[in-house]
Design an enzyme around this catalytic site. Structure first.
Site, PDB file in Angstrom:
ATOM      1  N   ARG A   1       5.020  38.316  82.516  1.00 30.88           N
ATOM      2  CA  ARG A   1       6.135  38.183  81.579  1.00 30.88           C
ATOM      3  C   ARG A   1       5.781  38.617  80.168  1.00 30.88           C
ATOM      4  O   ARG A   1       6.665  38.810  79.339  1.00 30.88           O
ATOM      5  CB  ARG A   1       6.527  36.706  81.537  1.00 30.88           C
ATOM      6  CG  ARG A   1       7.929  36.450  81.923  1.00 30.88           C
ATOM      7  CD  ARG A   1       8.151  35.004  82.215  1.00 30.88           C
ATOM      8  NE  ARG A   1       8.181  34.160  81.037  1.00 30.88           N
ATOM      9  CZ  ARG A   1       8.490  32.862  81.095  1.00 30.88           C
ATOM     10  NH1 ARG A   1       8.783  32.309  82.254  1.00 30.88           N
ATOM     11  NH2 ARG A   1       8.511  32.139  80.016  1.00 30.88           N
TER      12      ARG A   1
ATOM     13  N   ASP B   1      12.754  38.475  86.907  1.00 31.33           N
ATOM     14  CA  ASP B   1      13.047  38.154  88.314  1.00 31.33           C
ATOM     15  C   ASP B   1      14.051  39.100  88.969  1.00 31.33           C
ATOM     16  O   ASP B   1      14.129  39.168  90.202  1.00 31.33           O
ATOM     17  CB  ASP B   1      13.588  36.720  88.430  1.00 31.33           C
ATOM     18  CG  ASP B   1      12.624  35.681  87.880  1.00 31.33           C
ATOM     19  OD1 ASP B   1      11.433  35.981  87.774  1.00 31.33           O
ATOM     20  OD2 ASP B   1      13.088  34.574  87.552  1.00 31.33           O
TER      21      ASP B   1
ATOM     22  N   ILE C   1       1.267  36.425  82.998  1.00 36.44           N
ATOM     23  CA  ILE C   1       0.868  37.784  82.607  1.00 36.44           C
ATOM     24  C   ILE C   1       1.996  38.755  82.935  1.00 36.44           C
ATOM     25  O   ILE C   1       2.218  39.744  82.236  1.00 36.44           O
ATOM     26  CB  ILE C   1      -0.440  38.144  83.354  1.00 36.44           C
ATOM     27  CG1 ILE C   1      -1.528  37.263  82.792  1.00 36.44           C
ATOM     28  CG2 ILE C   1      -0.778  39.634  83.247  1.00 36.44           C
ATOM     29  CD1 ILE C   1      -2.883  37.466  83.275  1.00 36.44           C
TER      30      ILE C   1
ATOM     31  N   ARG D   1      14.621  26.741  76.952  1.00 33.25           N
ATOM     32  CA  ARG D   1      15.245  26.473  78.255  1.00 33.25           C
ATOM     33  C   ARG D   1      16.582  25.719  78.152  1.00 33.25           C
ATOM     34  O   ARG D   1      17.268  25.554  79.142  1.00 33.25           O
ATOM     35  CB  ARG D   1      14.274  25.740  79.168  1.00 33.25           C
ATOM     36  CG  ARG D   1      13.161  26.623  79.736  1.00 33.25           C
ATOM     37  CD  ARG D   1      13.679  27.634  80.713  1.00 33.25           C
ATOM     38  NE  ARG D   1      12.599  28.379  81.359  1.00 33.25           N
ATOM     39  CZ  ARG D   1      12.780  29.472  82.058  1.00 33.25           C
ATOM     40  NH1 ARG D   1      13.986  29.987  82.197  1.00 33.25           N
ATOM     41  NH2 ARG D   1      11.775  30.095  82.611  1.00 33.25           N
ATOM     42  N   GLU D   2      16.916  25.203  76.962  1.00 30.34           N
ATOM     43  CA  GLU D   2      18.283  24.743  76.657  1.00 30.34           C
ATOM     44  C   GLU D   2      18.799  23.512  77.394  1.00 30.34           C
ATOM     45  O   GLU D   2      20.003  23.406  77.649  1.00 30.34           O
ATOM     46  CB  GLU D   2      19.295  25.882  76.912  1.00 30.34           C
ATOM     47  CG  GLU D   2      18.892  27.232  76.429  1.00 30.34           C
ATOM     48  CD  GLU D   2      18.973  27.389  74.921  1.00 30.34           C
ATOM     49  OE1 GLU D   2      19.280  26.397  74.236  1.00 30.34           O
ATOM     50  OE2 GLU D   2      18.706  28.497  74.450  1.00 30.34           O
TER      51      GLU D   2
ATOM     52  N   GLY E   1      19.012  35.130  81.346  1.00 31.35           N
ATOM     53  CA  GLY E   1      19.121  35.238  82.799  1.00 31.35           C
ATOM     54  C   GLY E   1      20.325  34.477  83.335  1.00 31.35           C
ATOM     55  O   GLY E   1      21.300  34.253  82.615  1.00 31.35           O
TER      56      GLY E   1
ATOM     57  N   ARG F   1     -12.280  40.813 102.892  1.00 31.35           N
ATOM     58  CA  ARG F   1     -11.551  39.546 102.776  1.00 31.35           C
ATOM     59  C   ARG F   1     -10.047  39.770 102.874  1.00 31.35           C
ATOM     60  O   ARG F   1      -9.560  40.892 102.697  1.00 31.35           O
ATOM     61  CB  ARG F   1     -11.804  38.933 101.396  1.00 31.35           C
ATOM     62  CG  ARG F   1     -13.129  38.256 101.264  1.00 31.35           C
ATOM     63  CD  ARG F   1     -13.358  37.859  99.812  1.00 31.35           C
ATOM     64  NE  ARG F   1     -14.567  37.053  99.676  1.00 31.35           N
ATOM     65  CZ  ARG F   1     -15.196  36.851  98.538  1.00 31.35           C
ATOM     66  NH1 ARG F   1     -14.754  37.402  97.424  1.00 31.35           N
ATOM     67  NH2 ARG F   1     -16.276  36.093  98.501  1.00 31.35           N
TER      68      ARG F   1
ATOM     69  N   HIS G   1      10.933  33.171  90.744  1.00 29.72           N
ATOM     70  CA  HIS G   1      11.743  31.975  90.950  1.00 29.72           C
ATOM     71  C   HIS G   1      12.210  31.951  92.405  1.00 29.72           C
ATOM     72  O   HIS G   1      11.369  32.059  93.289  1.00 29.72           O
ATOM     73  CB  HIS G   1      12.901  31.957  89.932  1.00 29.72           C
ATOM     74  CG  HIS G   1      13.372  30.564  89.643  1.00 29.72           C
ATOM     75  ND1 HIS G   1      14.696  30.260  89.460  1.00 29.72           N
ATOM     76  CD2 HIS G   1      12.700  29.400  89.527  1.00 29.72           C
ATOM     77  CE1 HIS G   1      14.825  28.953  89.241  1.00 29.72           C
ATOM     78  NE2 HIS G   1      13.615  28.421  89.275  1.00 29.72           N
TER      79      HIS G   1
ATOM     80  N   GLY H   1      13.635  31.980  79.944  1.00 26.05           N
ATOM     81  CA  GLY H   1      12.272  32.538  79.906  1.00 26.05           C
ATOM     82  C   GLY H   1      12.266  33.893  79.222  1.00 26.05           C
ATOM     83  O   GLY H   1      13.191  34.674  79.403  1.00 26.05           O
TER      84      GLY H   1
HETATM   85  O1  F6P Z   1      12.575  33.483  85.163  1.00 25.16           O
HETATM   86  C1  F6P Z   1      11.342  33.970  84.815  1.00 25.16           C
HETATM   87  C2  F6P Z   1      10.262  33.072  85.314  1.00 25.16           C
HETATM   88  O2  F6P Z   1       9.042  33.574  84.832  1.00 25.16           O
HETATM   89  C3  F6P Z   1      10.204  32.852  86.807  1.00 25.16           C
HETATM   90  O3  F6P Z   1       9.665  33.953  87.480  1.00 25.16           O
HETATM   91  C4  F6P Z   1       9.408  31.570  86.877  1.00 25.16           C
HETATM   92  O4  F6P Z   1       9.678  30.875  88.063  1.00 25.16           O
HETATM   93  C5  F6P Z   1       9.900  30.812  85.692  1.00 25.16           C
HETATM   94  O5  F6P Z   1      10.404  31.774  84.787  1.00 25.16           O
HETATM   95  C6  F6P Z   1       8.886  29.998  84.974  1.00 25.16           C
HETATM   96  O6  F6P Z   1       9.560  29.222  84.034  1.00 25.16           O
HETATM   97  P1  F6P Z   1       8.967  28.532  82.746  1.00 25.16           P
HETATM   98  O7  F6P Z   1       8.957  29.533  81.641  1.00 25.16           O
HETATM   99  O8  F6P Z   1       9.953  27.443  82.437  1.00 25.16           O
HETATM  100  O9  F6P Z   1       7.603  28.042  83.075  1.00 25.16           O
END
Ligand code: F6P
Length: 341
Positions: free
Chosen positions: A267, A133, A265, A72-73, A108, A168, A177, A10
């Site tokens: 990321r 993460d 958002i 993601r490889e 990662g 609320r 993750h 990611g």
């Molecule tokens: O590892 C970063 C992350 O954004 C995690 O927080 C999340 O669970 C995952 O990647 C989402 O993965 P993808 O990009 O495969 O949807």
């Protein structure tokens, strides 16, 4: 020397600062030749490359994402795991044909594991940890985390006013993750009242009691920060954990509840100053390791120091929040609930 750089897994803010850190140091300080490998490890396989020069490395420091692309490889991992050794020869052949002295892999946990597998194949490799993460084993911090926490904190800040106006409960789900680092740090920085982490689990009765008590004590609104990785008893029936908790809370407290899933958002976009500098420093350190021919290592942060650890030590492990993490303990001392007794 000739080196290749790739990013895998990611994306996260700070990868470009790191590519620039490795590349410019390698070129300016060590006179190396640098190439960029596109779209992760598959770019190595298909020799999808571009030259990285002083000029192509300029103007990328502030940019989010990765100029090299990422993936993601799954296919590459399949080849690495294949019992047919011929398949792995293809990887070695590509590396040789590219005439590389070292491959720098920015990624990662999964990437570090793959990088270690390449090291075992006899390739010269260096890993640089990255992820929002913050769960890479062997380093105290990863770049991307600080930016994600800033974004998540701003989101929680913004929920306060609407939660308060409507009296609320606002449940916000944050990424991470299997780890709760973003939720812990943003929850604390944003003043969440309940913080739910995968590492600690939760007790629904406790959460309900906390929220009811807050209402009784003149605090009719609450913020609940929940990590996406939390395991919900009985499952979430295809919903996000935030949806599950908001529904359950409303049902059991009678307080109107809403959920927000912040998602990608966290990321995207430009890295914080902290992540730019961290990526720059880690990148420079990686170039130094290569110049010293110290391969099979992952660059790491220990306390205030940048150092390196063996990829073997890191591969396949996860760094998660411990119940006695100082931030958790401090939260508890202040009456913040972690959803457990
Ligand atoms: O590892 C970063 C992350 O954004 C995690 O927080 C999340 O669970 C995952 O990647 C989402 O993965 P993808 O990009 O495969 O949807």
């Amino acid at each position: 020397m000739k080196i290749g750089i790739l990013s895998s897994g990611g994306d996260c803010p700070g990868i470009n600062a790191t590519i620039r850190g490795v590349g410019k140091t390698a070129i300016n300080d060590y006179g190396m030749e640098v190439i960029g490998i596109q779209n992760g490890f598959s770019g190595l396989l298909y020799k999808d490359i571009s030259a990285l020069t002083e000029s192509s490395l300029s103007g990328i420091l502030t940019m989010g994402g990765t100029i090299l692309g990422t993936a993601r490889e799954k296919e590459f991992r399949k080849i690495l795991k294949s019992p047919d050794k011929k398949d792995q020869e293809v990887i070695k052949k590509s590396y040789k044909e590219l005439d590389l002295d070292c491959l720098v892999c920015i990624g990662g946990n999964g990437t570090q594991k793959t990088t270690w597998a390449l090291s075992k194949l006899g390739l010269n490799v260096i890993g640089i940890p990255k992820t929002i993460d913050n769960d890479v084993f062997g380093t105290d911090i990863t770049f991307g985390f600080s930016t994600a926490v800033d974004i998540a904190t701003e989101a929680i800040d913004r929920l306060h006013s609407t939660a308060s106006s409507h009296q609320r409960v606002m449940v916000i789900e944050l990424m991470g993750h299997h780890a709760g680092w973003i939720t812990l740090y943003a929850g604390m920085a944003g003043g969440a009242d309940v913080i739910l982490l995968p590492e600690l689990g939760y007790n629904m009765d406790t959460i309900i009691e906390v929220l009811n008590n807050r209402k009784k004590n003149g605090k009719p609104y609450s913020i609940v920060a929940v990590a996406e990785g939390i395991e919900v008893e009985g499952g979430t029936d295809g919903h996000h954990p935030a949806t599950y908790f908001a529904r359950e809370i409303e049902k059991r407290t009678g307080i109107e509840s809403r959920e927000t899933v912040l998602g990608y958002i966290q990321r995207g976009g430009s890295p914080s100053a902290h992540d730019r500098n961290l990526g720059t420093m880690l990148g420079g350190y990686a170039a130094k390791l290569i110049a010293e021919k110290k391969f099979g290592r992952m660059v790491s942060v220990k306390g205030q120091k940048i150092t390196d650890v063996s990829l073997e030590e890191v591969a396949g492990k996860l760094r998660i929040v411990k119940p006695d993490d100082p931030m958790v303990l401090q939260g508890k001392r202040m009456g913040i609930s972690f959803g457990i007794k």
